[in-house]
Design a protein around this motif. Structure first.
Motif, PDB file in Angstrom:
ATOM      1  N   SER A 201       0.762  -1.025   0.024  1.00  0.00           N
ATOM      2  CA  SER A 201      -0.293   0.133  -0.021  1.00  0.00           C
ATOM      3  C   SER A 201       0.931   1.027  -0.111  1.00  0.00           C
ATOM      4  N   GLY A 202       2.031   1.016   0.276  1.00  0.00           N
ATOM      5  CA  GLY A 202       2.979   2.283   0.290  1.00  0.00           C
ATOM      6  C   GLY A 202       4.429   1.816   0.387  1.00  0.00           C
ATOM      7  N   THR A 203       5.470   2.586   0.172  1.00  0.00           N
ATOM      8  CA  THR A 203       6.772   2.262   0.274  1.00  0.00           C
ATOM      9  C   THR A 203       7.577   3.203   1.172  1.00  0.00           C
ATOM     10  N   SER A 204       6.580   4.088   2.018  1.00  0.00           N
ATOM     11  CA  SER A 204       7.510   4.910   3.294  1.00  0.00           C
ATOM     12  C   SER A 204       6.453   5.259   4.256  1.00  0.00           C
ATOM     13  N   VAL A 205       7.267   5.222   5.449  1.00  0.00           N
ATOM     14  CA  VAL A 205       6.472   5.577   6.516  1.00  0.00           C
ATOM     15  C   VAL A 205       7.291   6.498   7.258  1.00  0.00           C
ATOM     16  N   THR A 206       6.492   7.248   8.342  1.00  0.00           N
ATOM     17  CA  THR A 206       7.080   8.372   9.171  1.00  0.00           C
ATOM     18  C   THR A 206       6.658   8.087  10.477  1.00  0.00           C
ATOM     19  N   LEU A 207       7.741   8.015  11.523  1.00  0.00           N
ATOM     20  CA  LEU A 207       7.354   7.489  12.982  1.00  0.00           C
ATOM     21  C   LEU A 207       7.647   8.774  13.769  1.00  0.00           C
ATOM     22  N   GLU A 208       6.880   9.152  14.800  1.00  0.00           N
ATOM     23  CA  GLU A 208       7.079  10.016  15.734  1.00  0.00           C
ATOM     24  C   GLU A 208       8.306   9.864  16.731  1.00  0.00           C
ATOM     25  N   ALA A 209       8.882  11.033  17.364  1.00  0.00           N
ATOM     26  CA  ALA A 209      10.192  10.777  18.009  1.00  0.00           C
ATOM     27  C   ALA A 209       9.993   9.751  19.418  1.00  0.00           C
ATOM     28  N   ALA A 210       8.605   9.700  19.755  1.00  0.00           N
ATOM     29  CA  ALA A 210       8.639   9.192  21.124  1.00  0.00           C
ATOM     30  C   ALA A 210       8.847   7.611  20.974  1.00  0.00           C
ATOM     31  N   ALA A 211       9.121   6.947  22.012  1.00  0.00           N
ATOM     32  CA  ALA A 211       9.532   5.482  21.979  1.00  0.00           C
ATOM     33  C   ALA A 211       8.179   4.681  21.993  1.00  0.00           C
ATOM     34  N   GLY A 212       8.264   3.906  21.152  1.00  0.00           N
ATOM     35  CA  GLY A 212       7.057   2.880  20.742  1.00  0.00           C
ATOM     36  C   GLY A 212       6.174   3.301  19.661  1.00  0.00           C
ATOM     37  N   SER A 213       6.697   4.383  18.976  1.00  0.00           N
ATOM     38  CA  SER A 213       6.188   5.054  18.001  1.00  0.00           C
ATOM     39  C   SER A 213       5.677   3.898  16.751  1.00  0.00           C
ATOM     40  N   SER A 214       4.546   3.722  16.029  1.00  0.00           N
ATOM     41  CA  SER A 214       4.501   2.837  15.149  1.00  0.00           C
ATOM     42  C   SER A 214       3.773   3.142  14.164  1.00  0.00           C
ATOM     43  N   SER A 215       3.965   2.419  12.776  1.00  0.00           N
ATOM     44  CA  SER A 215       3.209   2.952  11.536  1.00  0.00           C
ATOM     45  C   SER A 215       3.024   1.597  10.722  1.00  0.00           C
ATOM     46  N   SER A 216       2.005   1.191  10.132  1.00  0.00           N
ATOM     47  CA  SER A 216       1.802  -0.065   9.338  1.00  0.00           C
ATOM     48  C   SER A 216       1.645   0.059   7.798  1.00  0.00           C
ATOM     49  N   ILE A 217       2.079  -0.619   6.923  1.00  0.00           N
ATOM     50  CA  ILE A 217       1.748  -0.781   5.498  1.00  0.00           C
ATOM     51  C   ILE A 217       1.366  -2.040   5.317  1.00  0.00           C
ATOM     52  N   SER A 218       0.127  -2.130   4.395  1.00  0.00           N
ATOM     53  CA  SER A 218      -0.586  -3.278   4.425  1.00  0.00           C
ATOM     54  C   SER A 218       0.183  -3.984   2.983  1.00  0.00           C
ATOM     55  N   VAL A 219       0.206  -5.449   2.890  1.00  0.00           N
ATOM     56  CA  VAL A 219       0.821  -6.443   2.088  1.00  0.00           C
ATOM     57  C   VAL A 219      -0.288  -7.302   1.143  1.00  0.00           C
ATOM     58  N   THR A 220      -0.442  -7.062   0.085  1.00  0.00           N
ATOM     59  CA  THR A 220      -1.284  -8.067  -0.695  1.00  0.00           C
ATOM     60  C   THR A 220      -0.255  -9.194  -1.490  1.00  0.00           C
ATOM     61  N   ALA A 221      -0.537 -10.421  -1.188  1.00  0.00           N
ATOM     62  CA  ALA A 221       0.388 -11.390  -1.927  1.00  0.00           C
ATOM     63  C   ALA A 221      -0.364 -12.621  -2.367  1.00  0.00           C
ATOM     64  N   GLU A 222      -0.209 -12.925  -3.712  1.00  0.00           N
ATOM     65  CA  GLU A 222      -0.893 -13.931  -4.185  1.00  0.00           C
ATOM     66  C   GLU A 222       0.319 -14.958  -4.747  1.00  0.00           C
ATOM     67  N   ASN A 223      -0.187 -16.217  -4.612  1.00  0.00           N
ATOM     68  CA  ASN A 223       0.634 -17.434  -4.778  1.00  0.00           C
ATOM     69  C   ASN A 223       2.066 -17.390  -4.242  1.00  0.00           C
ATOM     70  N   THR A 224       2.110 -16.680  -3.081  1.00  0.00           N
ATOM     71  CA  THR A 224       3.449 -16.702  -2.452  1.00  0.00           C
ATOM     72  C   THR A 224       3.178 -15.933  -1.147  1.00  0.00           C
ATOM     73  N   ASP A 225       4.000 -16.382  -0.228  1.00  0.00           N
ATOM     74  CA  ASP A 225       4.280 -15.983   1.242  1.00  0.00           C
ATOM     75  C   ASP A 225       5.225 -14.766   1.044  1.00  0.00           C
ATOM     76  N   TRP A 226       5.371 -13.987   2.079  1.00  0.00           N
ATOM     77  CA  TRP A 226       6.611 -12.907   2.380  1.00  0.00           C
ATOM     78  C   TRP A 226       7.049 -12.714   3.536  1.00  0.00           C
ATOM     79  N   THR A 227       8.350 -11.945   3.607  1.00  0.00           N
ATOM     80  CA  THR A 227       8.863 -11.828   4.716  1.00  0.00           C
ATOM     81  C   THR A 227       9.252 -10.298   4.661  1.00  0.00           C
ATOM     82  N   VAL A 228       9.592  -9.859   5.884  1.00  0.00           N
ATOM     83  CA  VAL A 228      10.266  -8.414   6.019  1.00  0.00           C
ATOM     84  C   VAL A 228      11.353  -8.545   6.993  1.00  0.00           C
ATOM     85  N   SER A 229      12.544  -7.640   6.559  1.00  0.00           N
ATOM     86  CA  SER A 229      13.430  -7.594   7.269  1.00  0.00           C
ATOM     87  C   SER A 229      14.137  -6.081   7.324  1.00  0.00           C
ATOM     88  N   VAL A 230      14.602  -5.768   8.327  1.00  0.00           N
ATOM     89  CA  VAL A 230      15.360  -4.467   8.696  1.00  0.00           C
ATOM     90  C   VAL A 230      16.835  -4.631   8.262  1.00  0.00           C
TER      91      VAL A 230
END
Length: 286
Positions: free
Chosen positions: A37-66
């Motif tokens: 759903s997007g390729t960039s996110v912005t997080l607040e400075a506070a600890a624990g700040s979070s943001s998500s991107i949705s992933v649509t996959a067909e005929n495959t699973d997927w992984t994420v890594s930093v």
């Protein structure tokens, strides 16, 4: 004969029909698909700040890594979402990170996600506060100097700071810094006066500041100064009286030679005498 031929034709037709049926049952292969759903996110400075991107996959699973080395950033798979969280950004400038979402069926099918965390609030603290204070003794013990009374202040900041001071009786280990700094301060001389001397050290940068209030006690007890008064210029010298503090027990007289006095104005004479008396009081007698 006709019956034999007819049976053979039926057999051939049945085989052909079977062959067609088998061919039509082969599974059709579908290529893996991966969309975000997007390729960039912005997080607040506070600890624990979070943001998500949705992933649509067909005929495959997927992984994420930093990308390795970005210890302040965490990415995790949560159903069809990839969620990013961050530690507190204590720096006064933004920081950036990168993560990669990859299809397990085709590692060439991947997306790079750019993460930005907003800067923390600019701050400078002294011993964990916006201000601190300390008092040095006015006189030093026998055999000691000002450095023996040094005081260390813990400076923490997320901005570059500079320190301003307008006194020459303090030694200050650093006039600028950033991050965690031990600031050492000590008096360079005794306070040969009956009054305390004070100064304010101000550390400032990026619109924020912290202060250290420094006092050095007097070496003399209060009201223990002798000063010249009623100074009169004569043809061969000067005459003056004395002003005694109520706690004065002894004092020395000071004189200026005629050859020196003759080259000076009245104001220069007064200034010289006053300065010398203020800087050289007598504090100890046998």
């Amino acid at each position: 004969m006709k019956n034999f031929v007819f049976k053979n034709l039926l057999a051939i037709m049945a085989a052909a029909t079977l062959s067609v049926g088998i061919t039509s049952c082969k599974e059709h292969h579908h290529d893996p698909e991966l969309n975000l759903s997007g390729t960039s996110v912005t997080l607040e400075a506070a600890a624990g700040s979070s943001s998500s991107i949705s992933v649509t996959a067909e005929n495959t699973d997927w992984t994420v890594s930093v990308i390795q080395g970005q210890v302040w950033l965490n990415a995790r798979k949560n159903g069809n979402l990839v969620t990013f969280t961050a530690e507190e950004n204590k720096d006064a400038k933004e920081r950036t990170g990168t993560a990669v979402v990859t299809a397990t069926e085709d590692n060439k099918l991947s997306y790079i996600i750019n993460i930005t965390q907003k800067p923390g609030i600019s701050s400078i603290t002294v011993n964990g506060s916006s201000s601190a204070e300390f008092t040095f003794p006015g006189a030093f013990d026998t055999g000691k100097s000002g450095i023996d009374y040094k005081q260390v202040f813990k400076i923490s900041s997320n901005v570059q700071w500079t320190l301003s001071s307008d006194v020459d009786w303090l030694n200050i280990s650093s006039k600028s810094g950033n991050g965690d700094v031990d600031l050492t301060v000590y008096p360079t001389s005794e306070n040969s006066s009956d009054e305390a001397r004070t100064t304010k050290l101000t550390l400032s940068g990026a619109g924020v500041s912290a202060t250290i209030n420094i006092t050095q006690d007097p070496a003399l007890v209060p009201d223990c100064i002798v000063r010249p008064t009623n100074i009169i210029a004569l043809y061969n010298g000067i005459a003056f009286g004395y002003s005694y503090g109520r706690n004065v027990a002894h004092f020395y007289r000071g004189y200026m030679e005629k050859s020196v006095v003759g080259t000076m104005s009245d104001n220069e004479i007064i200034e010289t005498l006053t300065t010398n008396f203020d800087r050289n009081p007598v504090t100890d007698f046998d």
